[in-house]
Design an enzyme around this catalytic site. Structure first.
Site, short mmCIF file in Angstrom:
data_model
loop_
_atom_site.label_atom_id
_atom_site.label_comp_id
_atom_site.label_asym_id
_atom_site.label_seq_id
_atom_site.Cartn_x
_atom_site.Cartn_y
_atom_site.Cartn_z
N ASP A 2 0.81 -1.22 0.00
CA ASP A 2 0.00 0.00 0.00
C ASP A 2 0.85 1.26 0.00
O ASP A 2 2.04 1.25 0.36
CB ASP A 2 -0.97 -0.01 1.18
CG ASP A 2 -0.24 -0.02 2.52
OD1 ASP A 2 0.82 -0.67 2.63
OD2 ASP A 2 -0.76 0.63 3.47
N GLU A 10 0.40 -1.27 5.68
CA GLU A 10 1.46 -0.69 6.49
C GLU A 10 1.21 0.79 6.79
O GLU A 10 1.50 1.27 7.89
CB GLU A 10 2.81 -0.85 5.79
CG GLU A 10 4.03 -0.50 6.64
CD GLU A 10 4.47 0.96 6.53
OE1 GLU A 10 5.38 1.37 7.27
OE2 GLU A 10 3.89 1.70 5.69
#
Length: 584
Positions: free
Chosen positions: A206, A271
């Protein structure tokens, strides 16, 4: 008249006895008064005659050569000053000797390493175009994390991309793959010697949001090339490492490579929003299987070129710890009312005053009491005097250097726990006094402090019972990983860096931000945060900012780094060291 004169005489006698006789004699022309005067004068003379003092004990005779109290005081001051100068000279001598004894070749750099037959990587033009195409394809998928729910559509698209781009990784008998929490990936690469403790390479899928309207020179999900750079969100954080790891493994497997030491690859999908579904579930899976890791390598620090003022040449900083973090909400609740009749203090005013106290009273200066000490001491050799003297002797100069570093925001982060007011919410209408005002404060906790210590300091600094404090989220600073000559992970990373960039200075560092790797602290004692991304002045602002980019050459270097690192980890043990940073 006589009575008046007598009164004057008595007054004079009381006030100035030495002139009594002279005063009385002035009236000798008057026989009656003369006789009276003589009688009274005689009486007064007897009464006020000077008394013979009692004999006093003679003071001891002091010769001209005998010292007085002032002399003793001067002698004491000279003695104190002499002791101070001797101590100062001794400290300076020790510091100078330590500085002069710094060695350019330290640790295991020139030790006798185990001989290996590493596969070399020759990147042809066709292969270069292929690896760049894969990297650009990853950037073009907008795997943005807005919340913990993630972007399911983009994450599924990214899953399909991985399977198409790295077919050998997904089809090899040596590699096991599974999805974790639907969108994260866990790969296990089996080694030929199962008794060797495996390690983990970590990255995340991400990215943070980005909009072209923010001022990008190229659309943030276009992967457009501009002057040799690929622009796009995720080029640095963290798709460069992610694609580089899998591309390196793809090429190794295509060349028939079979690792001696097994390892894992973990790709988290959230994350940027704390990794509670991705990384934490990967950890859960590994714990259930009883896996213990030799070390973990994640993103974090980089190669700094021209970023540290006064440093000769570039420096590769390997993160050995992360600062802790705390998000605190401060709130004030008062009675609502109309703005035409405001109280003396409003909820906004009370809270604003509390925020001002936090900003005016920063956390204590702690420079030199955490991993940052090793960073500066290892880099000392690459500085000119007097900085070399100061940085190689932080046991003496840490307070001085801390005061210098705290002047700039980018270096103040190494000195103390930082305090950042990030959100302030209050009010619903211009003519209504708000009953509730709240502010969010983000603190990045220095390694020498704990979460609880920081919360206590915030509470005492605010110093107002009307201001309520609530911990939204927080954790202590991460443990400091080993970095000595017996530290396998640190030394293998360092070896790989120096094989690629022989002139770079390698030093330990601390991450002021946080990564997914913190969730793995129960599986290993050693977590490192590094990728060989080159940062020049101004590049750090691209991280989570506008115009994030990486040069095509630097992306290729990422691939080469992981290609070499995986093979270097097949070493059974480290060699014996030849020396240490100080002869003294």
């Amino acid at each position: 008249m006589h009575c008046f004169i007598l009164g004057c005489v008595q007054l004079i006698i009381r006030t100035r006895p030495s002139r009594v006789y002279f005063t009385l004699n002035k009236w000798e022309g008057d026989d009656g008064w003369h006789a009276y005067g003589r009688q009274q004068g005689a009486l007064l003379q007897r009464t006020h005659a000077p008394r013979t003092p009692a004999p006093r004990r003679a003071a001891p005779h002091r010769t001209m050569t005998e010292p007085g109290p002032k002399f003793h005081m001067l002698k004491l001051l000279k003695l104190i000053l002499s002791a101070f100068l001797v101590t100062l000279s001794l400290l300076f001598t020790i510091a100078a000797l330590r500085t002069l004894s710094l060695r350019a070749e330290v640790g295991l750099q020139h030790a006798r390493w185990e001989k290996t037959n590493n596969i070399s990587l020759v990147i042809s033009q066709q292969r270069r175009e292929e690896l760049l195409a894969n990297f650009k394809a990853a950037i073009r998928i907008p795997t943005v994390s807005f919340s913990e729910d993630g972007n399911a559509t983009a994450l599924r698209e990214f899953d399909g991309f991985l399977r198409r781009a790295f077919p050998t990784v997904f089809s090899s008998n040596l590699v096991g793959h599974e999805l974790v929490a639907n969108y994260s990936h866990l790969f296990r690469v089996r080694g030929s010697q199962p008794d060797l403790v495996p390690y983990l390479l970590l990255a995340h899928i991400d990215v943070v949001p980005a909009s072209e309207s923010d001022g990008w020179d190229a659309p943030p999900f276009s992967a457009k090339e501009v002057d040799g750079f690929i622009y796009g969100r995720g080029t640095i954080d963290d798709k460069g490492s992610l694609v580089g790891i899998l591309q390196a493994l793809e090429y190794l497997l295509m060349k028939g490579y079979a690792p001696r030491r097994g390892f894992y690859i973990g790709l988290g999908h959230d994350e940027e929003v704390s990794g509670k579904k991705g990384a934490m579930n990967i950890v859960r899976v590994l714990k259930q299987r009883g896996v213990r890791l030799l070390f973990v390598l994640d993103e974090g620090l980089a190669v700094l070129d021209g970023v540290i003022s006064g440093l000769e040449g570039p420096a590769a900083l390997i993160g050995i710890s992360e600062k802790g973090s705390a998000t605190v909400k401060l709130s004030v609740l008062t009675a609502p009312g109309h703005s035409s009749m405001p109280p003396r203090e409003t909820s906004i005013g009370i809270l604003a005053a509390a925020v001002k106290r936090l900003e005016d009273n920063p956390m204590p200066r702690l420079f030199g009491r955490g991993p940052e000490k090793g960073t500066f001491e290892d880099l000392a050799l690459k500085f000119a005097l007097p900085m070399k003297l100061i940085m190689s002797n932080l046991w003496l100069f840490a307070p001085l250097l801390g005061r210098v570093l705290e002047r700039k925001p980018e270096t103040n982060a190494f000195v103390r726990t930082t305090t950042a007011v990030t959100m302030f919410n209050a009010g619903v209408k211009v003519n209504i006094m708000p009953s509730l005002a709240e502010v969010y404060v983000n603190l990045r906790i220095h390694s020498a402090q704990s979460l609880q210590e920081v919360l206590d300091l915030v509470q005492s600094t605010v110093g107002d019972q009307r201001v309520k404090m609530e911990l939204i989220d927080g954790f202590d600073p991460l443990p400091v990983s080993s970095m000595d000559d017996k530290s396998f992970g640190f030394q293998i990373i360092k070896k790989t860096v120096l094989e690629m960039f022989p002139t770079v200075t390698v030093a330990p560092g601390i991450c002021i931000g946080n990564t997914d790797s913190r969730h793995f602290k129960d599986l290993t004692n050693d977590i490192y945060r590094f990728a060989p991304v080159w940062f020049k002045p101004g590049d750090a602002q691209r991280f989570h900012g506008i115009n994030e980019r990486i040069s095509k050459k630097n992306y290729e270097e990422l691939l080469v780094f992981y290609f070499g690192l995986i093979q270097n980890c097949d070493l059974l043990k480290l060699p014996e060291p030849l020396g240490s940073i100080h002869e003294l």
